[in-house]
Write an enzyme that holds these catalytic residues in place. Sequence first.
Site, short mmCIF file in Angstrom:
data_model
loop_
_atom_site.label_atom_id
_atom_site.label_comp_id
_atom_site.label_asym_id
_atom_site.label_seq_id
_atom_site.Cartn_x
_atom_site.Cartn_y
_atom_site.Cartn_z
CG ASP A 73 1.93 -8.02 3.80
OD1 ASP A 73 0.36 -8.73 3.59
OD2 ASP A 73 2.81 -8.05 2.89
CE1 TYR A 225 6.79 -10.79 3.03
CE2 TYR A 225 3.90 -11.16 2.49
CZ TYR A 225 5.43 -10.54 2.10
OH TYR A 225 4.65 -9.25 2.09
#
Length: 614
Positions: A73, A225
């Site tokens: 990511d 997240y």
Amino acid sequence: MTLALCPLFLVLLWSPLALGGHDYGQALSKSILFFEAQRSGYLPSTQRVSWRANSGLSDGKASGVDLVGGYYDAGDNVKFGLPMAFTVTMMSWSILEYGKQLATSGELSHAMNAVKWGTDYFIKAHPEPNVLYGEVGDGNTDHYCWQRPEDMTTDRTAYRIDPSNPGSDLAGETAAAMAAASIVFRHSDAAYSGELLRHAEQLFEFADKYRGKYDSSITVAQKYYRSVSGYNDELLWAAAWLYQATNNQYYLGYLGNNGDSLGGTGWGMTEFGWDVKYAGVQTLVAKFLMQGQAGHYAPVFEKYQQKAEYFMCSCLGKGSRNVQKTPGGLIFRQSWNNMQFVTSASFLVTVYSDYLSSSGKSLQCSSGSVQPSELLSFAKSQVDYILGDNPRATSYMVGYGNNYPRQVHHRAASIVSIKADSSFVSCRGGYATWFSRKSSDPNLLTGAMVGGPDAYDNFADQRDNYEQTEPATYNNAPLIGILARLSGGHGSYNQLLPVVVPAPKATVTKPNPAPVTTSNQLSLEQKLTASWTANGRTYYRYSTLVTNKSEKTLKYLNLSISKLYGPVWGLTKSGDSYVFPSWIESLPSGKSLEFVYIHASPQADISISSYTLA
């Protein structure tokens, strides 16, 4: 790790680049190249970021599933499913809106390859209708180490959601990504497009039927997240993309019937990003309304549009509640990776400007009417700030311009390439040897969009300043579309017409036999004669006419047909080719042979391989 916001309309006059302009085409190429540096798995022969090598080759093995591939990511070596899916959705949306500009720039095939690298992984991560793997590795053990992905010794546990451990936000976003990508590949690879759509439909049903927040099931994601907004926005987001991909009225009805209860018509947002999708949903639904597709849901869709315009006005600084911005004019939402909100918001502003232009309308803000061109100018101001038109005259895209971050918070970029020095870099040794270095990264992370400046336009180019110097895939994904739009100039086009992504130019071409010239002797004409919807899928009937234009009799005909996914009538199959049907032995001069086929894809590719006249 957060939500998302918007920009403002300050013209930056102090920068020497403000008048000179930027090379948006170059920035576009670099922004797409960044994704190749983020690849996990076996790298292809076409890999352009040459300092990277294969990594994560045993991902999923301990769980009995192949999870090799996908994207890291940011500057770490974890594969986080929620931002990865949002990244693919936004890359796909960029292509769907501005595919023609991408094709003109020569970047369409690279952009589509970037999408496919993600969707190939999602197919693997979705081995059963109600099972989706949403993370490989975990942030805690990963952040303890500073290693190249090629060397990593950290835990690679695979985490999943299922009916007992639901994750509607994760499944919904992955459904949106696969639905959007299915449109991207519809004309170039119909079989792959259909496969993506099947996964998208299953994932949406899974997300809707078994409701729950994914970080309650995959708890290791909470620190990195966390799903602050919940999953209602992702359910609407997935439905909007599935409607666009299928034209199935069920999904349109889902948006109409659930707009109020799931917040689509109620939330007035000033942010958009990997967690909060409401502004994106509202923008898409406003597009459906402007396209005349709302039907009896028009009153509900108008409420969505009002909230979309609330977002646009807040970005421009002309709403009842406006976004914060730095003194230099950049949207500011938070100190940690603020740039994600800048690019996501700027993308929505860009596409909405084009929707309004295409429909001949203007934006209505509390301060008055705003022309679409002002929206586009605002998005451009944000991009120009990113590329160097700012108080520090710093480009926040690595490798663009002369003054850009050199100490990026990124494990792979900050450690010498394994191809240059294959010596093993240990977990803690990487911190001592490479992380603490005060010199530039040994590998240039071309195109990476770092976190960016603080609320006062200040920025410190230091590797340990992760809030400002760490890049992320979801920073770059929306930027692709904006840069394609800006590099494409102001040519006239209608953004409300059905999406047709141009065929990409192949990066590797193989010589094909020269096609038979038939202009003077045979002609071949295809046309769509009917379409209908059954079980949520649209089917098409195509008629093809082969005409003997010569003065002789056609004794033998051999046709090649590819991208055919349904039955064909009026021909006989012979090996991999097709010949005259049994009831025809020859075709006299001036006569035609008609055959038809039906499938749920665009028309097949049909060509005449060989023929004999006598």
